[in-house]
Scaffold this active site. Structure first.
Site, PDB file in Angstrom:
ATOM      1  N   HIS A 203     -10.078  -4.292   1.159  1.00 29.06           N
ATOM      2  CA  HIS A 203      -8.921  -3.936   1.975  1.00 29.06           C
ATOM      3  C   HIS A 203      -9.498  -3.881   3.418  1.00 29.06           C
ATOM      4  O   HIS A 203     -10.010  -2.846   3.647  1.00 29.06           O
ATOM      5  CB  HIS A 203      -8.322  -2.774   1.598  1.00 29.06           C
ATOM      6  CG  HIS A 203      -6.989  -2.273   2.303  1.00 29.06           C
ATOM      7  ND1 HIS A 203      -5.809  -1.672   1.816  1.00 29.06           N
ATOM      8  CD2 HIS A 203      -6.579  -2.746   3.449  1.00 29.06           C
ATOM      9  CE1 HIS A 203      -5.119  -1.559   2.690  1.00 29.06           C
ATOM     10  NE2 HIS A 203      -5.321  -2.171   3.940  1.00 29.06           N
TER      11      HIS A 203
ATOM     12  N   HIS B  83      -8.771  -5.237   7.500  1.00 30.17           N
ATOM     13  CA  HIS B  83      -8.263  -6.158   8.448  1.00 30.17           C
ATOM     14  C   HIS B  83      -9.289  -6.508   9.316  1.00 30.17           C
ATOM     15  O   HIS B  83      -9.663  -5.542  10.082  1.00 30.17           O
ATOM     16  CB  HIS B  83      -7.052  -5.296   9.198  1.00 30.17           C
ATOM     17  CG  HIS B  83      -6.080  -4.847   8.110  1.00 30.17           C
ATOM     18  ND1 HIS B  83      -4.962  -5.696   7.820  1.00 30.17           N
ATOM     19  CD2 HIS B  83      -6.059  -3.783   7.498  1.00 30.17           C
ATOM     20  CE1 HIS B  83      -4.179  -4.892   6.998  1.00 30.17           C
ATOM     21  NE2 HIS B  83      -4.892  -3.760   6.468  1.00 30.17           N
TER      22      HIS B  83
ATOM     23  N   HIS C 276       0.605  -4.304   0.939  1.00 28.73           N
ATOM     24  CA  HIS C 276       0.463  -2.921   1.235  1.00 28.73           C
ATOM     25  C   HIS C 276       1.886  -2.798   0.678  1.00 28.73           C
ATOM     26  O   HIS C 276       3.070  -2.888   1.097  1.00 28.73           O
ATOM     27  CB  HIS C 276       0.496  -2.797   2.782  1.00 28.73           C
ATOM     28  CG  HIS C 276      -0.730  -2.967   3.431  1.00 28.73           C
ATOM     29  ND1 HIS C 276      -1.179  -4.253   3.437  1.00 28.73           N
ATOM     30  CD2 HIS C 276      -1.301  -2.345   4.287  1.00 28.73           C
ATOM     31  CE1 HIS C 276      -2.363  -4.093   3.994  1.00 28.73           C
ATOM     32  NE2 HIS C 276      -2.435  -2.940   4.626  1.00 28.73           N
TER      33      HIS C 276
ATOM     34  N   GLU D 253       1.839   3.299   1.138  1.00 29.33           N
ATOM     35  CA  GLU D 253       1.058   4.008   2.079  1.00 29.33           C
ATOM     36  C   GLU D 253       1.986   5.188   2.869  1.00 29.33           C
ATOM     37  O   GLU D 253       1.964   6.139   2.839  1.00 29.33           O
ATOM     38  CB  GLU D 253       0.779   2.875   3.126  1.00 29.33           C
ATOM     39  CG  GLU D 253      -0.392   3.256   4.492  1.00 29.33           C
ATOM     40  CD  GLU D 253      -0.551   2.295   5.377  1.00 29.33           C
ATOM     41  OE1 GLU D 253       0.153   1.357   5.617  1.00 29.33           O
ATOM     42  OE2 GLU D 253      -1.640   2.650   6.218  1.00 29.33           O
TER      43      GLU D 253
ATOM     44  N   ASP E 283      -9.256  -0.470   8.729  1.00 29.69           N
ATOM     45  CA  ASP E 283      -9.418  -0.792  10.241  1.00 29.69           C
ATOM     46  C   ASP E 283     -10.863   0.247  10.769  1.00 29.69           C
ATOM     47  O   ASP E 283     -10.245   1.088  11.282  1.00 29.69           O
ATOM     48  CB  ASP E 283      -8.099  -0.471  10.864  1.00 29.69           C
ATOM     49  CG  ASP E 283      -7.047  -1.334  10.373  1.00 29.69           C
ATOM     50  OD1 ASP E 283      -6.972  -2.464  10.502  1.00 29.69           O
ATOM     51  OD2 ASP E 283      -6.172  -0.578   9.829  1.00 29.69           O
TER      52      ASP E 283
HETATM   53  N1  ADE Z   1      -2.352  -3.360   9.429  1.00 29.49           N
HETATM   54  C1  ADE Z   1      -3.327  -3.038   9.784  1.00 29.49           C
HETATM   55  N2  ADE Z   1      -3.653  -2.009   9.332  1.00 29.49           N
HETATM   56  C2  ADE Z   1      -2.695  -1.340   8.516  1.00 29.49           C
HETATM   57  C3  ADE Z   1      -2.216  -0.467   7.915  1.00 29.49           C
HETATM   58  N3  ADE Z   1      -3.057   0.682   7.155  1.00 29.49           N
HETATM   59  N4  ADE Z   1      -1.012  -0.422   7.273  1.00 29.49           N
HETATM   60  C4  ADE Z   1      -0.168  -1.498   7.679  1.00 29.49           C
HETATM   61  N5  ADE Z   1      -0.626  -2.581   8.472  1.00 29.49           N
HETATM   62  C5  ADE Z   1      -1.858  -2.534   8.908  1.00 29.49           C
HETATM   63 ZN    ZN Z   2      -4.436  -2.146   5.629  1.00 28.96          ZN
END
Ligand code: ADE
Ligand code: ZN
Length: 340
Positions: A14, A16, A194, A197, A276
């Site tokens: 996971h 990005h 996703h 969250e 990220d």
């Molecule tokens: N795009 C990048 N990081 C994300 C995250 N944690 N949740 C949703 N979209 C994302």
């Molecule tokens: Zn993500």
């Protein structure tokens, strides 16, 4: 960094790629592409990274992505991440990219794809790291736009293993994308999403029942629904958890309150990932470390998390086993006595 964690053979599932844009690189690309940034220094960028929730992060994340323009930019961005991952003994990585955040600005899909893909191919040869690529749709945009993006990606479908769903979760349930995901599956893509969250457990059920996902990205709110926990455990549907991200985005008030260990103790296939890293203060090993420190994870639990990362990957059964064997050798060489 604990050397055991640093050297632990692991997969990252996971991540990005746009979320690996380090502030210094943002400046470099902005200069090269003559883009004005609303920051005067790296320090100013870093102090802006103070988030209240997912949306406050996404605003800066999409703003940051705007410095990316050329195939070379995408290549350099991806290569920089892969080198860092290799230093942390990431043996296999599955990378999300958000084509719509680039095509919306007039950048061709092909430009984005080619830069990222070439870096991945080079990493396989030079860093001995395998990879998969996952195309993620922006769920705050329309289902029609997602369908268009899917069509644009079809010429590259042999090198894109799955489609996913990211961006603003609340109010954008998986059901909105059911048709797009059906079309993607008909083209041979696996699916992930996703879910849970910031959004409720119902979104996780929808991702499973309507989108046919092989994994849930995040999924930490699953713990609110005992039936869901039982289902995820019984089916061993993996969760790609991102501890530092969850704390930075106030999903949990502190790492000590994160539910990663509870999920692991319940027998779920939990994995640790960075989401990220340049925005949340750490790559995958820092995520293991932060969780281990705050939740007192022992080496057996860290081993289990790494093993789960291979099990939950989109590698072939043979390649999964090779990497699990490598992990077992690592642990044996350290003369670790794993407790059950
Ligand atoms: N795009 C990048 N990081 C994300 C995250 N944690 N949740 C949703 N979209 C994302
Ligand atoms: Zn993500």
């Amino acid at each position: 960094m604990n050397p055991f964690i640093q050297g632990l053979p692991k997969a990252e599932l996971h991540l990005h790629i746009e979320g690996t844009l380090e502030p210094a690189m943002m400046f470099e690309f902005a200069k090269r592409n003559q883009i004005e940034l609303p920051y005067a220094s790296v320090e100013e960028i870093q102090s802006a990274y103070n988030f209240d929730d997912l949306q406050s992060f996404l605003n800066l994340y999409y703003q940051g992505s705007q410095v990316l323009k050329t195939e070379q930019d995408y290549y350099e961005l991806t290569w920089a991440y892969l080198q860092k991952a290799a230093d942390q003994n990431v043996r296999h990585t599955e990378i999300f990219f958000d084509p719509q955040s680039h095509t919306q600005r007039g950048i061709e899909f092909e430009t984005v794809y080619k830069g990222i893909y070439q870096a991945l191919v080079d990493a396989q040869a030079k860093l001995d790291m395998s990879f998969q690529l996952i195309l993620s749709f922006l769920r705050d945009l329309s289902a029609e736009e997602a369908m268009e993006t899917l069509k644009t990606a079809l010429p590259y479908k042999d090198t894109i293993v799955a489609v996913g769903l990211d961006s603003a979760e609340q109010g954008n349930p998986p059901s909105k994308f059911q048709k797009v995901f059906e079309a993607a599956q008909a083209e041979g893509f696996l699916t992930v999403s996703h879910a849970g969250e910031e959004g409720p457990p119902e979104y996780i059920w929808e991702a499973i029942n309507l989108l046919g996902v092989a994994r849930i990205d995040h999924g930490v709110r699953s713990l609110e629904d005992p039936n869901l926990i039982n289902y995820l455990t019984e089916k061993q549907i993996p969760l790609t958890v991102c501890p530092l991200s969850n704390v930075e985005l106030k999903v949990f008030n502190s790492m000590a309150e994160h539910n990663l260990k509870k999920l692991l103790d319940r027998g779920l296939c939990v994995t640790v990932n960075s989401d990220d890293p340049s925005y949340f203060g750490g790559y995958v090993a820092e995520n293991y470390q932060a969780a281990a420190d705050a939740l007192n994870l022992n080496q057996t639990e860290l081993y289990q998390l790494a093993k789960n990362s291979f099990k939950a990957s989109f590698l072939s059964p043979e390649n999964k086993q090779k990497l699990i064997d490598e992990l077992d050798e690592y642990v044996a060489a350290k003369s670790l006595r794993l407790t059950s």
